[in-house]
Design a protein around this motif. Structure first.
Motif, PDB file in Angstrom:
ATOM      1  N   UNK A   1     -11.899  73.180   0.545  1.00  0.00           N
ATOM      2  CA  UNK A   1     -10.809  73.997   0.005  1.00  0.00           C
ATOM      3  C   UNK A   1      -9.460  73.486   0.499  1.00  0.00           C
ATOM      4  N   UNK A   2      -9.368  73.180   1.782  1.00  0.00           N
ATOM      5  CA  UNK A   2      -8.097  72.693   2.333  1.00  0.00           C
ATOM      6  C   UNK A   2      -7.727  71.340   1.736  1.00  0.00           C
ATOM      7  N   UNK A   3      -8.709  70.455   1.568  1.00  0.00           N
ATOM      8  CA  UNK A   3      -8.437  69.154   0.939  1.00  0.00           C
ATOM      9  C   UNK A   3      -7.919  69.351  -0.489  1.00  0.00           C
ATOM     10  N   UNK A   4      -8.546  70.263  -1.232  1.00  0.00           N
ATOM     11  CA  UNK A   4      -8.089  70.546  -2.598  1.00  0.00           C
ATOM     12  C   UNK A   4      -6.671  71.096  -2.600  1.00  0.00           C
ATOM     13  N   UNK A   5      -6.371  71.975  -1.643  1.00  0.00           N
ATOM     14  CA  UNK A   5      -5.026  72.555  -1.550  1.00  0.00           C
ATOM     15  C   UNK A   5      -3.994  71.491  -1.180  1.00  0.00           C
ATOM     16  N   UNK A   6      -4.383  70.538  -0.347  1.00  0.00           N
ATOM     17  CA  UNK A   6      -3.472  69.457   0.020  1.00  0.00           C
ATOM     18  C   UNK A   6      -3.162  68.587  -1.197  1.00  0.00           C
ATOM     19  N   UNK A   7      -4.144  68.426  -2.088  1.00  0.00           N
ATOM     20  CA  UNK A   7      -3.943  67.628  -3.299  1.00  0.00           C
ATOM     21  C   UNK A   7      -3.106  68.393  -4.323  1.00  0.00           C
ATOM     22  N   UNK A   8      -3.429  69.667  -4.517  1.00  0.00           N
ATOM     23  CA  UNK A   8      -2.690  70.496  -5.470  1.00  0.00           C
ATOM     24  C   UNK A   8      -2.875  71.967  -5.100  1.00  0.00           C
ATOM     25  N   UNK A   9      -1.779  72.591  -4.706  1.00  0.00           N
ATOM     26  CA  UNK A   9      -1.845  73.994  -4.288  1.00  0.00           C
ATOM     27  C   UNK A   9      -2.145  74.905  -5.474  1.00  0.00           C
ATOM     28  N   UNK A  10      -3.036  75.867  -5.268  1.00  0.00           N
ATOM     29  CA  UNK A  10      -3.248  76.881  -6.305  1.00  0.00           C
ATOM     30  C   UNK A  10      -2.167  77.954  -6.184  1.00  0.00           C
ATOM     31  N   UNK A  11      -2.013  78.749  -7.231  1.00  0.00           N
ATOM     32  CA  UNK A  11      -1.111  79.896  -7.149  1.00  0.00           C
ATOM     33  C   UNK A  11      -1.760  81.017  -6.342  1.00  0.00           C
ATOM     34  N   UNK A  12      -3.096  81.101  -6.469  1.00  0.00           N
ATOM     35  CA  UNK A  12      -3.877  82.146  -5.802  1.00  0.00           C
ATOM     36  C   UNK A  12      -5.078  81.513  -5.119  1.00  0.00           C
TER      37      UNK A  12
ATOM     38  N   UNK B   1     -17.380  79.821   6.930  1.00  0.00           N
ATOM     39  CA  UNK B   1     -17.096  79.188   8.212  1.00  0.00           C
ATOM     40  C   UNK B   1     -15.723  78.513   8.142  1.00  0.00           C
ATOM     41  N   UNK B   2     -14.855  78.846   9.074  1.00  0.00           N
ATOM     42  CA  UNK B   2     -13.512  78.280   9.092  1.00  0.00           C
ATOM     43  C   UNK B   2     -12.527  78.988   8.168  1.00  0.00           C
ATOM     44  N   UNK B   3     -12.863  80.195   7.724  1.00  0.00           N
ATOM     45  CA  UNK B   3     -12.003  80.923   6.777  1.00  0.00           C
ATOM     46  C   UNK B   3     -10.590  81.136   7.320  1.00  0.00           C
ATOM     47  N   UNK B   4     -10.480  81.572   8.554  1.00  0.00           N
ATOM     48  CA  UNK B   4      -9.154  81.826   9.129  1.00  0.00           C
ATOM     49  C   UNK B   4      -8.362  80.533   9.302  1.00  0.00           C
ATOM     50  N   UNK B   5      -9.056  79.458   9.664  1.00  0.00           N
ATOM     51  CA  UNK B   5      -8.393  78.155   9.783  1.00  0.00           C
ATOM     52  C   UNK B   5      -7.909  77.675   8.416  1.00  0.00           C
ATOM     53  N   UNK B   6      -8.693  77.953   7.376  1.00  0.00           N
ATOM     54  CA  UNK B   6      -8.285  77.588   6.018  1.00  0.00           C
ATOM     55  C   UNK B   6      -6.998  78.307   5.633  1.00  0.00           C
ATOM     56  N   UNK B   7      -6.959  79.608   5.880  1.00  0.00           N
ATOM     57  CA  UNK B   7      -5.766  80.390   5.537  1.00  0.00           C
ATOM     58  C   UNK B   7      -4.548  79.858   6.298  1.00  0.00           C
ATOM     59  N   UNK B   8      -4.713  79.675   7.605  1.00  0.00           N
ATOM     60  CA  UNK B   8      -3.604  79.163   8.421  1.00  0.00           C
ATOM     61  C   UNK B   8      -3.203  77.760   7.977  1.00  0.00           C
ATOM     62  N   UNK B   9      -4.180  76.928   7.625  1.00  0.00           N
ATOM     63  CA  UNK B   9      -3.899  75.567   7.174  1.00  0.00           C
ATOM     64  C   UNK B   9      -3.109  75.540   5.878  1.00  0.00           C
ATOM     65  N   UNK B  10      -3.450  76.427   4.955  1.00  0.00           N
ATOM     66  CA  UNK B  10      -2.709  76.510   3.689  1.00  0.00           C
ATOM     67  C   UNK B  10      -1.276  76.953   3.964  1.00  0.00           C
ATOM     68  N   UNK B  11      -1.103  77.904   4.852  1.00  0.00           N
ATOM     69  CA  UNK B  11       0.247  78.394   5.172  1.00  0.00           C
ATOM     70  C   UNK B  11       1.109  77.296   5.784  1.00  0.00           C
ATOM     71  N   UNK B  12       0.497  76.328   6.470  1.00  0.00           N
ATOM     72  CA  UNK B  12       1.249  75.250   7.106  1.00  0.00           C
ATOM     73  C   UNK B  12       1.665  74.154   6.122  1.00  0.00           C
TER      74      UNK B  12
END
Length: 120
Positions: free
Chosen positions: A37-48, A56-67
């Motif tokens: 999910x984070x790799x996909x967001x780094x390539x192209x952010x979703x609106x939602x 596993x790693x859900x909170x890290x994913x959220x924090x990673x997207x915010x960064x």
């Protein structure tokens, strides 16, 4: 068309969510692991972004997207099975905007996301 990502380890949850949200007019991307999910967001952010609390790693994913650059513009829904205040507060601290209770169905997803499609 607005992009929406579902990050959930359950194939069934992702498939059902994708079918319903696609019918509402979203371009839906799936991720079965937080790293994907984070790799996909780094390539192209979703609106939602819908993130399962049990992933596993859900909170890290959220924090990673915010960064990420523009990551603050992603509307993040933290998906929980029950209204567990401790888990919900952890999600909020990581950067989640809203909560979504599982299991969700067409009525719930239409109620939550229908207005977002109309506003686009």
């Amino acid at each position: 068309m607005q992009r929406l990502m579902i990050a959930d380890s359950s194939d069934i949850v992702r498939k059902v969510g994708k079918r319903i949200l696609s019918e509402l007019g979203f371009l839906v991307v799936e991720a079965e692991a937080s790293q994907d999910a984070l790799r996909n967001c780094q390539a192209e952010l979703p609106n939602f972004l819908i993130v399962d609390a049990g992933l596993e790693g859900a909170l890290d994913l959220i924090a990673g997207v915010r960064e990420l650059p523009e990551g603050k513009n992603v509307r993040i829904f933290y998906c929980v099975i029950e209204a567990d205040l401790k888990r919900m507060m952890a999600g909020k601290r990581a950067g989640a905007d809203e909560f979504l209770l599982k299991p969700f169905d067409r009525k719930i997803l239409t109620s939550v996301f229908g207005a977002h499609v109309a506003a686009a």
